[in-house]
Design a protein around this motif. Structure first.
Motif, PDB file in Angstrom:
ATOM      1  N   HIS A  15      10.770  64.476  34.869  1.00 17.65           N
ATOM      2  CA  HIS A  15      12.136  64.112  34.133  1.00 17.65           C
ATOM      3  C   HIS A  15      11.768  62.861  33.243  1.00 17.65           C
ATOM      4  N   ILE A  16      12.183  62.962  32.184  1.00 12.92           N
ATOM      5  CA  ILE A  16      11.967  61.777  31.206  1.00 12.92           C
ATOM      6  C   ILE A  16      13.007  61.109  30.582  1.00 12.92           C
ATOM      7  N   ASN A  17      14.265  61.405  31.134  1.00 12.93           N
ATOM      8  CA  ASN A  17      15.485  61.047  30.283  1.00 12.93           C
ATOM      9  C   ASN A  17      15.731  59.393  30.689  1.00 12.93           C
ATOM     10  N   GLY A  18      15.175  59.163  31.936  1.00 11.78           N
ATOM     11  CA  GLY A  18      15.247  57.697  32.510  1.00 11.78           C
ATOM     12  C   GLY A  18      14.414  56.662  31.625  1.00 11.78           C
ATOM     13  N   ILE A  19      13.674  57.107  30.911  1.00 12.67           N
ATOM     14  CA  ILE A  19      12.597  56.196  30.005  1.00 12.67           C
ATOM     15  C   ILE A  19      13.480  55.779  28.898  1.00 12.67           C
ATOM     16  N   ARG A  20      13.595  54.726  28.493  1.00 15.84           N
ATOM     17  CA  ARG A  20      14.331  54.096  27.410  1.00 15.84           C
ATOM     18  C   ARG A  20      13.924  54.442  26.029  1.00 15.84           C
ATOM     19  N   ASP A  21      14.693  55.027  25.242  1.00 22.46           N
ATOM     20  CA  ASP A  21      14.245  55.809  23.823  1.00 22.46           C
ATOM     21  C   ASP A  21      13.938  54.482  22.802  1.00 22.46           C
ATOM     22  N   ARG A  22      13.626  54.755  21.896  1.00 20.84           N
ATOM     23  CA  ARG A  22      13.184  53.793  20.692  1.00 20.84           C
ATOM     24  C   ARG A  22      14.185  52.910  20.469  1.00 20.84           C
TER      25      ARG A  22
END
Length: 189
Positions: A98-105
């Motif tokens: 799951h990667i949605n916890g990574i801040r986007d740009r």
């Protein structure tokens, strides 16, 4: 020795930068993070279905692990589904992250996206030697049309003749809460 890992992802997660955080985290590590990146870009789908399948199959060559980067829409992407099923057919270790916890740009985070392994499965043959890919269409399980049945490790008698979601077998992690930066190499070991 480092594993050669195939990354499967929705291209929107590349645009939002989340997929790149995972795919390129080894650049900042002294030991190469325990893998080599063997990904291909979804934009190649302009070549048509057969050409894209060949490109995905080629991208999977010489890999031993496949990491599915799970964003908000990953579960519904046809070619991510194909990459998952083809990885299983090849015998790759398959994990979800799951990667949605990574801040986007823009610095934003999102809640976890649906697990694609919940929408895909295998129907185990009566003899336990073959798995036929299946897919959830929102109402029922049906045959998966992009890949036929394939040989699997023999399943015990209690699993034969039954349908199983891939989430029954395949682990998922969260890049942020499970400290993927430090643990990724262990996950694909």
């Amino acid at each position: 020795m480092a594993r050669r890992c195939f990354f499967s992802f929705h291209y929107q997660d590349v645009i939002d930068f989340r997929a790149n955080v995972v795919r390129k985290h080894n650049i900042t590590k002294d030991n190469n993070g325990g893998f080599f990146d063997a990904s291909i870009w979804e934009s190649a789908k302009k070549q048509g279905d057969l050409a894209l399948k060949r490109l995905i199959n080629s991208g999977l060559e010489n890999t031993t692990a496949s990491a599915v980067l799970i964003g908000s829409g990953t579960h519904a992407r046809r070619w991510v589904q194909y990459e998952i099923m083809k990885s299983l057919e090849r015998g790759n270790l398959v994990i979800g992250i799951h990667i949605n916890g990574i801040r986007d740009r823009h610095g934003n985070v999102l809640s976890q996206g649906p697990n694609p392994f919940d929408f895909l499965g295998l129907h185990i043959s009566a003899d336990g030697h073959t798995g036929s890919p299946i897919i959830w269409n929102g109402k029922t399980w049906g045959a998966y049309s992009d890949l036929g049945a394939f040989k699997i490790a023999q399943q015990p008698a209690d699993k034969r003749g039954k349908l199983f979601q891939l989430s029954t077998w395949l682990p998922t992690y969260d890049w942020v809460t499970d400290n993927g930066f430090d643990n990724f190499a262990k996950w694909i070991a």
